[in-house]
Design an enzyme around this catalytic site. Structure first.
Site, PDB file in Angstrom:
ATOM      1  N   PHE A 128       0.886  -1.161   0.000  1.00 11.83           N
ATOM      2  CA  PHE A 128       0.000   0.000   0.000  1.00 11.83           C
ATOM      3  C   PHE A 128       0.931   1.220   0.000  1.00 11.83           C
ATOM      4  O   PHE A 128       1.858   1.297   0.806  1.00 11.83           O
ATOM      5  CB  PHE A 128      -0.871  -0.023   1.255  1.00 11.83           C
ATOM      6  CG  PHE A 128      -1.928   1.040   1.271  1.00 11.83           C
ATOM      7  CD1 PHE A 128      -3.178   0.797   0.738  1.00 11.83           C
ATOM      8  CD2 PHE A 128      -1.664   2.294   1.804  1.00 11.83           C
ATOM      9  CE1 PHE A 128      -4.151   1.782   0.747  1.00 11.83           C
ATOM     10  CE2 PHE A 128      -2.634   3.285   1.813  1.00 11.83           C
ATOM     11  CZ  PHE A 128      -3.891   3.018   1.276  1.00 11.83           C
ATOM     12  N   ASP A 197       2.723  -4.872   8.535  1.00  6.94           N
ATOM     13  CA  ASP A 197       1.512  -4.055   8.407  1.00  6.94           C
ATOM     14  C   ASP A 197       0.326  -5.022   8.382  1.00  6.94           C
ATOM     15  O   ASP A 197       0.205  -5.850   7.472  1.00  6.94           O
ATOM     16  CB  ASP A 197       1.586  -3.226   7.113  1.00  6.94           C
ATOM     17  CG  ASP A 197       0.368  -2.334   6.916  1.00  6.94           C
ATOM     18  OD1 ASP A 197      -0.723  -2.700   7.389  1.00  6.94           O
ATOM     19  OD2 ASP A 197       0.496  -1.290   6.250  1.00  6.94           O
ATOM     20  N   TYR A 222     -10.121   0.585  11.283  1.00  9.69           N
ATOM     21  CA  TYR A 222     -11.413   0.915  10.655  1.00  9.69           C
ATOM     22  C   TYR A 222     -11.872  -0.127   9.635  1.00  9.69           C
ATOM     23  O   TYR A 222     -12.930   0.021   9.052  1.00  9.69           O
ATOM     24  CB  TYR A 222     -11.379   2.314  10.014  1.00  9.69           C
ATOM     25  CG  TYR A 222     -10.130   2.633   9.219  1.00  9.69           C
ATOM     26  CD1 TYR A 222      -9.885   2.048   7.994  1.00  9.69           C
ATOM     27  CD2 TYR A 222      -9.195   3.541   9.715  1.00  9.69           C
ATOM     28  CE1 TYR A 222      -8.741   2.357   7.269  1.00  9.69           C
ATOM     29  CE2 TYR A 222      -8.048   3.853   9.008  1.00  9.69           C
ATOM     30  CZ  TYR A 222      -7.822   3.251   7.780  1.00  9.69           C
ATOM     31  OH  TYR A 222      -6.692   3.552   7.068  1.00  9.69           O
ATOM     32  N   LYS A 223     -11.085  -1.174   9.432  1.00 12.88           N
ATOM     33  CA  LYS A 223     -11.510  -2.212   8.476  1.00 12.88           C
ATOM     34  C   LYS A 223     -12.191  -3.353   9.251  1.00 12.88           C
ATOM     35  O   LYS A 223     -13.334  -3.212   9.668  1.00 12.88           O
ATOM     36  CB  LYS A 223     -10.300  -2.715   7.684  1.00 12.88           C
ATOM     37  CG  LYS A 223      -9.564  -1.631   6.898  1.00 12.88           C
ATOM     38  CD  LYS A 223      -8.413  -2.253   6.104  1.00 12.88           C
ATOM     39  CE  LYS A 223      -7.437  -1.214   5.585  1.00 12.88           C
ATOM     40  NZ  LYS A 223      -7.993  -0.277   4.612  1.00 12.88           N
ATOM     41  N   ARG A 371     -12.936  -5.257  -5.743  1.00 13.10           N
ATOM     42  CA  ARG A 371     -12.599  -5.907  -4.470  1.00 13.10           C
ATOM     43  C   ARG A 371     -13.878  -6.217  -3.692  1.00 13.10           C
ATOM     44  O   ARG A 371     -14.766  -5.367  -3.565  1.00 13.10           O
ATOM     45  CB  ARG A 371     -11.733  -4.986  -3.595  1.00 13.10           C
ATOM     46  CG  ARG A 371     -10.360  -4.690  -4.123  1.00 13.10           C
ATOM     47  CD  ARG A 371      -9.467  -4.087  -3.046  1.00 13.10           C
ATOM     48  NE  ARG A 371     -10.140  -3.094  -2.216  1.00 13.10           N
ATOM     49  CZ  ARG A 371      -9.633  -2.570  -1.106  1.00 13.10           C
ATOM     50  NH1 ARG A 371      -8.454  -2.977  -0.659  1.00 13.10           N
ATOM     51  NH2 ARG A 371     -10.286  -1.656  -0.421  1.00 13.10           N
TER      52      ARG A 371
END
Ligand SMILES: Cc1ncc(COP(=O)(O)O)c(C=O)c1O
Length: 404
Positions: A128, A197, A222-223, A371
């Site tokens: 990312f 990560d 937040y995922k 996704r």
């Protein structure tokens, strides 16, 4: 007659133990929400908790809440709530700042922890982007150079000059899961530190930070942890590194006696030295409340269902979508899969826009990747079947504006 996919979905949902957690979330029946790998759904009890935080803790207790409502100690307390989900003993995780900021702390700290003769930092070449940007700056500041390496090549690339490697546990685009135990062991064999990560794995599958001897780790909340938009991230510092952990952002919150207000910095003991400044209390307490949904949930069960869901979705896609219209970029092998399925197809932006219009919410990574994130606490098999069916309809009919 053999079972239809819809019947199979109903049968699997009926025996799914984790399905009972769905009612803990604010979801509408008309939508299949497959974007929890980007923003987790709202746990239904969080608004009431936040109303109390705002009206009573802030509105009535005001400054007293730093102590009486436990605001000051929230970063380490909430870190300890995340710890079991990622396989860490208490006292090693602090919550705060964004993942980007924690990447900075972790990479600089790793560079400082490693010996002077080591001048390379390996960075996941498929990362990312923020991790790569930040690692590059951290390397420049500490006199290291960045070596981009695909995760599969990390073990071979690590050598006597490697200080540390920054690797993603699960790739944000393809959903590929990388070999955290194997890469960590190879880095250690080369005398280097492993910085992971966990944004796309924490809350979706077992991580085993302590069991696999990870040195430092970061992740967002937040995922799959459903902390809310922009909820604070976290930093893991393995206990054995805490005494030597030298933060590049030694703010007053990580001082051994913050309220002494002394000019000289003296680092606090433990993971607390990963703190920086005043925590974002509202977001942090929304996250703390959101973590209640994990009570009584074993991450191993989440993983079992996640694999069953992604298998079933791929099976439905293969059955419903004509050959050649989509291509899965997510590995078939369970060991290499996270909790999302990424499909590449033509006109992907228009296809995703139309899916969302029809109530199947995934997202897009340009130019051509759709996704679909599978969050086992609130996504079921009927959702997976419906998503594949609507995808096949959209591809067959052609969404508005889609050149066929
Ligand atoms: C793998 C990964 N790392 C880092 C980030 C960036 O996190 P933040 O915006 O909290 O800094 C994300 C965001 O989605 C991510 O997926």
């Amino acid at each position: 007659m053999s079972e239809t996919y819809g019947e199979k979905a109903a049968r699997l949902d009926a025996i799914d133990e984790l399905g009972k957690h769905r009612e803990k979330f604010a979801l509408d029946a008309g939508t299949v929400y497959l974007d929890g790998n980007s923003l987790g759904a709202l746990p239904a009890h969080v608004p009431a908790r936040m109303a109390d935080v705002i009206t009573r803790e802030w509105g009535e207790l005001r400054i007293r809440s730093w102590g009486e409502s436990g605001w000051w100690t929230a970063p380490e307390r909430i870190g300890d709530r995340i710890a079991p989900i990622v396989g860490a003993a208490p006292g090693q995780i602090v919550v705060g700042d964004s993942t980007s900021v924690n990447v900075f702390k972790a990479v600089v700290a790793a560079a400082r922890l490693s010996g002077e003769d080591r001048d390379e930092i390996l960075v996941d070449a498929t990362t990312f982007p923020t991790d790569g940007y930040i690692a590059e700056s951290a390397a420049r500041m500490t006199g290291h150079r960045i070596v981009p390496v695909e995760p599969a090549g990390m073990a071979d690339a690590a050598g006597p000059r490697t200080a540390a490697a920054l690797v993603n546990h699960v790739d944000y685009r393809s959903g590929r899961r990388h070999d955290l135990p194997g890469i960590t062991a190879a880095l250690h064999a080369a005398g280097a530190l492993a910085v992971w990560d966990l944004c796309h794995s924490a809350g979706a599958l077992p991580v085993g930070l302590d069991a696999h001897g990870v040195d430092l780790a970061v992740g967002c909340t937040y995922k799959y942890l459903n902390g809310g938009p922009g909820s604070p991230a976290y930093l893991y510092v393995a206990e054995r590194h805490q005494a030597a952990f030298d933060s590049p952002l030694p703010g007053w919150n990580s001082h051994t006696d913050p309220f002494a207000m002394t000019p000289g910095y003296e680092a606090a003991a433990g993971a607390v030295r990963g703190r920086v400044g005043t925590p974002d209390i509202l977001s942090m307490l929304a996250l703390e409340a959101a973590l209640d949904v994990w009570d009584g949930v074993a991450i191993e069960d989440v993983r079992t269902k996640s694999l069953a869901l992604t298998d079933f979705f791929l099976e439905c896609v293969r059955a419903y979508v004509p050959e050649g219209r989509v291509r899965s970029v997510t590995p078939d092998t369970h060991a290499e899969r996270g909790s999302q399925v990424a499909l590449s197809c033509e006109n992907a932006p228009a296809v995703m826009a139309e899916l969302i219009r029809r109530g199947v919410v995934g997202d897009l990574r340009r130019p051509d990747v759709l996704r679909f994130g599978f969050t086992p606490l609130y996504v079921g098999f009927a959702d997976a079947e419906r998503a594949a069916r609507v995808l096949s309809e959209v591809l067959a009919e052609g969404p508005a504006g889609l050149a066929s």
